[in-house]
Enzyme design. Structure first.
Site, mmCIF file in Angstrom:
data_model
loop_
_atom_site.group_PDB
_atom_site.id
_atom_site.type_symbol
_atom_site.label_atom_id
_atom_site.label_comp_id
_atom_site.label_asym_id
_atom_site.label_seq_id
_atom_site.Cartn_x
_atom_site.Cartn_y
_atom_site.Cartn_z
ATOM 1 N N GLU A 1 13.680 31.129 -29.245
ATOM 2 C CA GLU A 1 14.053 31.712 -28.151
ATOM 3 C C GLU A 1 12.669 31.700 -27.275
ATOM 4 O OE1 GLU A 1 16.761 31.746 -26.868
ATOM 5 O OE2 GLU A 1 18.268 31.620 -28.647
ATOM 6 N N GLY A 2 11.406 31.835 -27.996
ATOM 7 C CA GLY A 2 10.232 31.834 -27.421
ATOM 8 C C GLY A 2 9.248 31.517 -28.084
#
Length: 540
Positions: free
Chosen positions: A166-167
């Site tokens: 996600e990041g």
């Protein structure tokens, strides 16, 4: 304990009466569920891993998550209440023998068990290709055919790895995947879970340079969700056929399992009954449906049983059976979205665009025109207006209204249609402009406008770290909004607006996370909702 016992009895009765046997198919379609985080949040809303595999409604389960890499040391996993409190000595790595036993139970039934890496919370990523290769050895030793004194699932061996990144940064992930390919057998599954905006802000380059068996594209919390006219399955299908190193990669239609499973993008079963058969018939890369997550879906009426029938029957969904399996209803309460009677509905038939002074039938109906303006039905006639400079008309993600926003690409965004009309239209025909990403220092973000009416709006801010430094417990979000828009509340903390300057004091659900999903609401003083400028956003 009583609830779990009742659940097991219900499953046994169901299997005895139906003889259903789920099993993974390399050619698809398959139904996959993320399991482990119990995002429904109740004390009995998540059953054991083996329970879902015995349901006959699952082809693969993704264990969620290995959320701390700690390359060179011992990683960490988090499976919520399914495994808690028992760590290997001098580590933060959980020992989960019951989950290990359930992995074998699932595999005996033909259900694949895949370990998902990343997720919203945690700290993960690589600083070099060498770290990616080193971590592949760690996965092999702890979860594969290697050996270690700290194997969380004992001698159980996983069937694959899923990158729910996600990041962070893209560095090292392609090397990690390639190293896994060298260590595991040819039938070992490697997948990824990019968000639907293309290319993915973190995994885009990784997907282009390593071979994946499936891609769980998250069609929620973004403008490209399935109920909006920017639904972009066609873009991902084109990537699969033209760019992916594996031309047989399967694109999974990944959706929330209930209205509370995501900030936006939930698709009701009545709409899925149109979308899923259309995807299956139109796109050869379609691989089935993935769901976030099992706890949400099994506490959403007959969602799980109807979905499995829908995916595996080519579209026809039988009435719910009296033996449908359910977990105990979630004890906590959640807020329910309300809509006003003055909503600017957008129900033009696919293929038609409003033209100034032509007749219309629904007072206060809003729609986009062919040239990026917006039209309002006023006393039986379309009244057409231009969006502010630099913006164009864009449909909301729920497919019922429109707004003016900053966009990339060109073409027409009309007509704005209902979710069912959008699903019935050709997915490949939606080539109009899409919302422009919001960029800030070390953050990539999207503003997905969920819905608007004459006086109010709802939207989702989806922010992702682009470095290995996570968001902390408290995050301040600052941006500038047009003068006709007032931001009034968020689901993560107080909102303050002075003039056109907005500040949100977001209280992160986690001590550290790689992403933030913030639901916001506000009022429209005049005209239509106009999105904030894409520049000068700050996340502190």
């Amino acid at each position: 304990m009583l609830a779990r016992t009742f659940l097991g009895m219900a499953i046994s009765a169901f299997l005895a009466s139906t003889g259903v046997q789920a099993a993974w198919s390399s050619n698809g379609p398959n139904v996959m569920y993320y399991w482990g985080q119990n995002s429904a949040g109740g004390s009995n809303t998540q059953a054991s891993l083996g329970t879902y595999c015995e349901s006959g409604q699952v082809d693969a389960v993704l264990l969620s998550f290995l959320h701390v890499f700690n390359v060179g040391g011992t990683p960490e996993i988090n499976l919520s209440s399914a495994c808690a409190g028992t760590y290997f000595p001098n580590t933060q790595l959980l020992s989960c023998p019951a989950v290990g036993a359930d992995i074998k139970k699932c595999q005996d039934k033909g259900v694949k068990v895949i370990l998902s890496l990343g997720g919203a919370a945690g700290v993960y990523g690589f600083t070099s290709d060498a770290q990616g290769q080193q971590f592949a050895q760690t996965i092999w030793n702890l979860f594969g055919g290697g050996s270690s004194d700290t194997r969380p699932f004992g001698d159980a061996v996983i069937d694959g790895v899923d990158l729910d990144i996600e990041g962070g940064a893209s560095t090292g992930y392609a090397a990690f995947v390639n190293a896994l390919r060298q260590k595991f057998s040819s039938n070992f599954l490697i997948g990824a879970a990019p968000q639907c905006p293309f290319p993915d802000a973190i995994l885009g380059s990784v997907l282009n340079s390593a071979s994946f068996d499936y891609v769980n594209v998250q069609f929620y919390n973004n403008y490209c969700s399935a109920t909006g006219s920017s639904f972009n399955f066609d873009t991902w299908d084109n990537w699969a056929k033209t760019t992916s190193p594996n031309k047989n990669v399967k694109i999974m239609f990944t959706i929330p399992g209930s209205p509370t499973a995501a900030g936006s993008g939930y698709v009701p079963m009545s709409t899925l009954q149109t979308i899923v058969p259309s995807l299956a018939s139109e796109y050869s890369s379609y691989g089935g449906v993935s769901v976030w997550d099992a706890s949400q879906a099994w506490n959403n009426g007959d969602f799980s049983s109807q979905l499995y029938s829908l995916v595996h029957s080519g579209g026809s969904t039988p009435p719910p059976s009296s033996s449908t399996i359910k977990t105990t209803t979630k004890a906590t309460t959640t807020s329910t979205k309300t809509t006003t009677t003055a909503a600017p509905t957008a129900t033009s038939a696919p293929g038609s665009c409003p033209v100034a002074n032509q007749s219309c039938s629904t007072q206060n109906q809003y729609a986009c025109t062919a040239d990026g303006k917006y039209a309002v039905c006023d006393h039986g006639k379309w009244v057409v207006s231009s969006c502010p400079s630099g913006t164009v008309c864009i449909p909301t993600t729920d497919g019922t209204s429109i707004y003016c926003g900053y966009a990339t690409g060109s073409g027409s965004t009309c007509p704005s249609a209902s979710a069912l009309e959008i699903a019935a239209a050709s997915f490949g025909s939606k080539n109009g402009p899409v919302p422009r990403p919001y960029k800030a220092s070390k953050v990539a973000a999207q503003l997905a406008v969920t819905s608007t009416d004459k006086n109010s709006f709802e939207a989702v801010i989806n922010a992702r770290r682009t470095t290995l430094t996570p968001f902390e417990k408290s995050v301040t979000i600052e941006f500038t909004t047009p003068s006709n828009i007032k931001f009034t509340e968020s689901d993560m903390g107080p909102v303050r607006q002075v003039g056109n300057k907005v500040r949100i004091q977001a209280k992160n659900d986690y001590n550290e996370s790689m992403t933030l999903v913030v639901k916001v609401k506000g009022s429209i003083n005049s005209g239509v909702f106009v999105a904030p400028s894409t520049s000068a956003w700050k996340f502190k």
